[in-house]
Write a protein that holds these residues in place. Structure first.
Motif, mmCIF file in Angstrom:
data_model
loop_
_atom_site.group_PDB
_atom_site.id
_atom_site.type_symbol
_atom_site.label_atom_id
_atom_site.label_comp_id
_atom_site.label_asym_id
_atom_site.label_seq_id
_atom_site.Cartn_x
_atom_site.Cartn_y
_atom_site.Cartn_z
ATOM 1 N N GLU A 1 -22.544 -9.432 -15.007
ATOM 2 C CA GLU A 1 -21.089 -9.283 -15.077
ATOM 3 C C GLU A 1 -20.615 -8.057 -14.307
ATOM 4 O O GLU A 1 -19.408 -7.878 -14.115
ATOM 5 C CB GLU A 1 -20.631 -9.190 -16.536
ATOM 6 N N THR A 2 -21.539 -7.206 -13.855
ATOM 7 C CA THR A 2 -21.160 -6.021 -13.094
ATOM 8 C C THR A 2 -21.042 -6.377 -11.616
ATOM 9 O O THR A 2 -21.597 -7.381 -11.152
ATOM 10 C CB THR A 2 -22.210 -4.902 -13.246
ATOM 11 N N GLU A 3 -20.320 -5.563 -10.879
ATOM 12 C CA GLU A 3 -20.177 -5.810 -9.436
ATOM 13 C C GLU A 3 -21.541 -5.788 -8.747
ATOM 14 O O GLU A 3 -21.847 -6.636 -7.913
ATOM 15 C CB GLU A 3 -19.245 -4.765 -8.813
ATOM 16 N N ARG A 4 -22.377 -4.831 -9.111
ATOM 17 C CA ARG A 4 -23.706 -4.743 -8.520
ATOM 18 C C ARG A 4 -24.541 -5.969 -8.867
ATOM 19 O O ARG A 4 -25.232 -6.528 -8.017
ATOM 20 C CB ARG A 4 -24.391 -3.460 -9.000
ATOM 21 N N GLY A 5 -24.468 -6.389 -10.112
ATOM 22 C CA GLY A 5 -25.223 -7.561 -10.542
ATOM 23 C C GLY A 5 -24.819 -8.813 -9.794
ATOM 24 O O GLY A 5 -25.663 -9.635 -9.423
ATOM 25 N N LYS A 6 -23.528 -8.961 -9.552
ATOM 26 C CA LYS A 6 -23.049 -10.133 -8.815
ATOM 27 C C LYS A 6 -23.589 -10.152 -7.390
ATOM 28 O O LYS A 6 -23.960 -11.207 -6.873
ATOM 29 C CB LYS A 6 -21.519 -10.170 -8.825
ATOM 30 N N VAL A 7 -23.667 -8.992 -6.759
ATOM 31 C CA VAL A 7 -24.211 -8.907 -5.398
ATOM 32 C C VAL A 7 -25.696 -9.273 -5.402
ATOM 33 O O VAL A 7 -26.156 -10.044 -4.555
ATOM 34 C CB VAL A 7 -23.993 -7.495 -4.802
ATOM 35 N N VAL A 8 -26.445 -8.750 -6.359
ATOM 36 C CA VAL A 8 -27.884 -9.039 -6.416
ATOM 37 C C VAL A 8 -28.128 -10.521 -6.682
ATOM 38 O O VAL A 8 -28.931 -11.157 -5.995
ATOM 39 C CB VAL A 8 -28.594 -8.156 -7.472
ATOM 40 N N VAL A 9 -27.434 -11.086 -7.629
ATOM 41 C CA VAL A 9 -27.617 -12.507 -7.950
ATOM 42 C C VAL A 9 -27.258 -13.381 -6.753
ATOM 43 O O VAL A 9 -27.990 -14.318 -6.411
ATOM 44 C CB VAL A 9 -26.800 -12.901 -9.199
ATOM 45 N N GLN A 10 -26.156 -13.073 -6.090
ATOM 46 C CA GLN A 10 -25.762 -13.867 -4.921
ATOM 47 C C GLN A 10 -26.805 -13.764 -3.816
ATOM 48 O O GLN A 10 -27.104 -14.760 -3.147
ATOM 49 C CB GLN A 10 -24.394 -13.429 -4.397
ATOM 50 N N SER A 11 -27.388 -12.595 -3.645
ATOM 51 C CA SER A 11 -28.423 -12.446 -2.610
ATOM 52 C C SER A 11 -29.664 -13.270 -2.953
ATOM 53 O O SER A 11 -30.297 -13.841 -2.061
ATOM 54 C CB SER A 11 -28.779 -10.973 -2.399
ATOM 55 N N PHE A 12 -29.999 -13.372 -4.233
ATOM 56 C CA PHE A 12 -31.126 -14.218 -4.648
ATOM 57 C C PHE A 12 -30.832 -15.679 -4.324
ATOM 58 O O PHE A 12 -31.695 -16.408 -3.836
ATOM 59 C CB PHE A 12 -31.419 -14.047 -6.138
ATOM 60 N N LEU A 13 -29.611 -16.102 -4.591
ATOM 61 C CA LEU A 13 -29.230 -17.482 -4.293
ATOM 62 C C LEU A 13 -29.240 -17.733 -2.788
ATOM 63 O O LEU A 13 -29.782 -18.739 -2.320
ATOM 64 C CB LEU A 13 -27.856 -17.787 -4.878
ATOM 65 N N ASP A 14 -28.659 -16.819 -2.029
ATOM 66 C CA ASP A 14 -28.563 -16.988 -0.579
ATOM 67 C C ASP A 14 -29.932 -17.035 0.092
ATOM 68 O O ASP A 14 -30.109 -17.733 1.089
ATOM 69 C CB ASP A 14 -27.744 -15.860 0.043
ATOM 70 N N ALA B 1 -34.289 -11.084 -0.684
ATOM 71 C CA ALA B 1 -33.070 -11.070 -1.497
ATOM 72 C C ALA B 1 -32.652 -9.643 -1.817
ATOM 73 O O ALA B 1 -31.460 -9.311 -1.759
ATOM 74 C CB ALA B 1 -33.279 -11.876 -2.783
ATOM 75 N N VAL B 2 -33.597 -8.803 -2.163
ATOM 76 C CA VAL B 2 -33.270 -7.402 -2.471
ATOM 77 C C VAL B 2 -32.751 -6.705 -1.219
ATOM 78 O O VAL B 2 -31.748 -5.980 -1.263
ATOM 79 C CB VAL B 2 -34.485 -6.659 -3.066
ATOM 80 N N LEU B 3 -33.408 -6.943 -0.096
ATOM 81 C CA LEU B 3 -32.951 -6.344 1.161
ATOM 82 C C LEU B 3 -31.562 -6.873 1.538
ATOM 83 O O LEU B 3 -30.723 -6.125 2.047
ATOM 84 C CB LEU B 3 -33.963 -6.616 2.279
ATOM 85 N N ARG B 4 -31.313 -8.134 1.271
ATOM 86 C CA ARG B 4 -29.993 -8.726 1.547
ATOM 87 C C ARG B 4 -28.914 -8.074 0.683
ATOM 88 O O ARG B 4 -27.807 -7.819 1.162
ATOM 89 C CB ARG B 4 -30.020 -10.225 1.306
ATOM 90 N N ALA B 5 -29.209 -7.813 -0.574
ATOM 91 C CA ALA B 5 -28.234 -7.146 -1.448
ATOM 92 C C ALA B 5 -27.850 -5.790 -0.858
ATOM 93 O O ALA B 5 -26.672 -5.419 -0.853
ATOM 94 C CB ALA B 5 -28.801 -6.984 -2.859
ATOM 95 N N SER B 6 -28.832 -5.101 -0.335
ATOM 96 C CA SER B 6 -28.571 -3.822 0.321
ATOM 97 C C SER B 6 -27.672 -4.011 1.537
ATOM 98 O O SER B 6 -26.697 -3.273 1.731
ATOM 99 C CB SER B 6 -29.897 -3.190 0.744
ATOM 100 N N ASP B 7 -27.961 -5.024 2.347
ATOM 101 C CA ASP B 7 -27.164 -5.303 3.549
ATOM 102 C C ASP B 7 -25.734 -5.701 3.200
ATOM 103 O O ASP B 7 -24.789 -5.285 3.859
ATOM 104 C CB ASP B 7 -27.803 -6.421 4.378
#
Length: 161
Positions: free
Chosen positions: A79-92, A145-151
Motif C-alpha cells: 500500500e506504500t508508494e515504494r511497495g507499489k513500485v517494487v510490485v509493479q517491477s516484479f510484474l513487468d 525486477a529489483v534493478l527495474r524498481a531502482s530505474d
C-alpha cells in the motif's frame, strides 16, 4: 499477559501464548495470508516481514518480542508508494510464477533498495536476496525486477529510497 503492538499501522492486542510465532498470529488471527510459511526454520524467506523496519523471518519470532513494536506485512507494504513500485517491477519483469516466495522477495527487495539509496548493483541485489529461495521463477527475473524498481524511481525523478 497482553501483548500490544502495531501491524500495518493498526494497534493490536493479543493474549495468546507469548511463544506463539508471529507468522501464526499474522495468518491465523489477523487473516493476513500474504506472508507465507515455506520451511518454518528461517531458511527460505517466504515469511519475511518488517519488525521495526528490519526484515525478519516471522516463523522464528515469538509474538512476545513484538511488544511495543511495529510490524509491517506484505499487505501493508504494497500500500506504500515504494511497495507499489517494487510490485509493479516484479510484474513487468515476469518475476512471479507461483507467487509463493514473492512476498518475502518483495520485502527483501525493499531492504536492498533502502540500504543502497535506491541504486543497488546486480551483485548487491544477488547478495541481498541470498536468504530467499525460489523454485519457479528463476533469480535472474527477480534480480532484474529489483534493478527495474531502482530505474523506475530514477526515471520518474522520485527519491523513494
Amino acid at each position: 499477559m497482553a501483548i500490544n503492538f502495531t501491524v500495518n499501522g493498526k494497534k493490536v492486542t493479543t493474549e495468546l501464548n507469548p511463544l506463539t510465532r508471529l507468522i501464526d498470529f499474522i495468518r491465523d488471527e489477523l487473516k493476513l495470508t500474504g506472508t507465507k510459511e515455506g520451511c518454518g526454520e528461517g531458511e527460505c524467506g517466504a515469511c519475511a516481514v518488517f519488525l521495526d523496519g528490519k526484515v525478519v523471518n516471522s516463523c522464528l519470532v515469538p509474538i512476545a518480542l513484538c511488544e511495543g513494536k511495529e510490524v509491517m506485512t506484505i499487505e501493508g507494504y504494497t500500500e506504500t508508494e515504494r511497495g507499489k513500485v517494487v510490485v509493479q517491477s516484479f510484474l513487468d519483469e515476469g518475476a512471479v510464477q507461483c507467487g509463493f516466495c514473492i512476498p518475502g522477495m518483495v520485502m527483501s527487495s525493499e531492504v536492498i533498495l533502502r540500504d543502497t539509496n535506491g541504486k543497488p548493483t546486480e551483485e548487491e541485489v544477488r547478495k541481498g536476496l541470498s536468504g530467499n529461495l525460489c523454485r519457479c521463477t528463476g533469480y535472474d527475473h527477480i534480480v532484474n525486477a529489483v534493478l527495474r524498481a531502482s530505474d523506475i524511481a530514477s526515471k520518474e525523478g522520485k527519491k523513494l529510497w
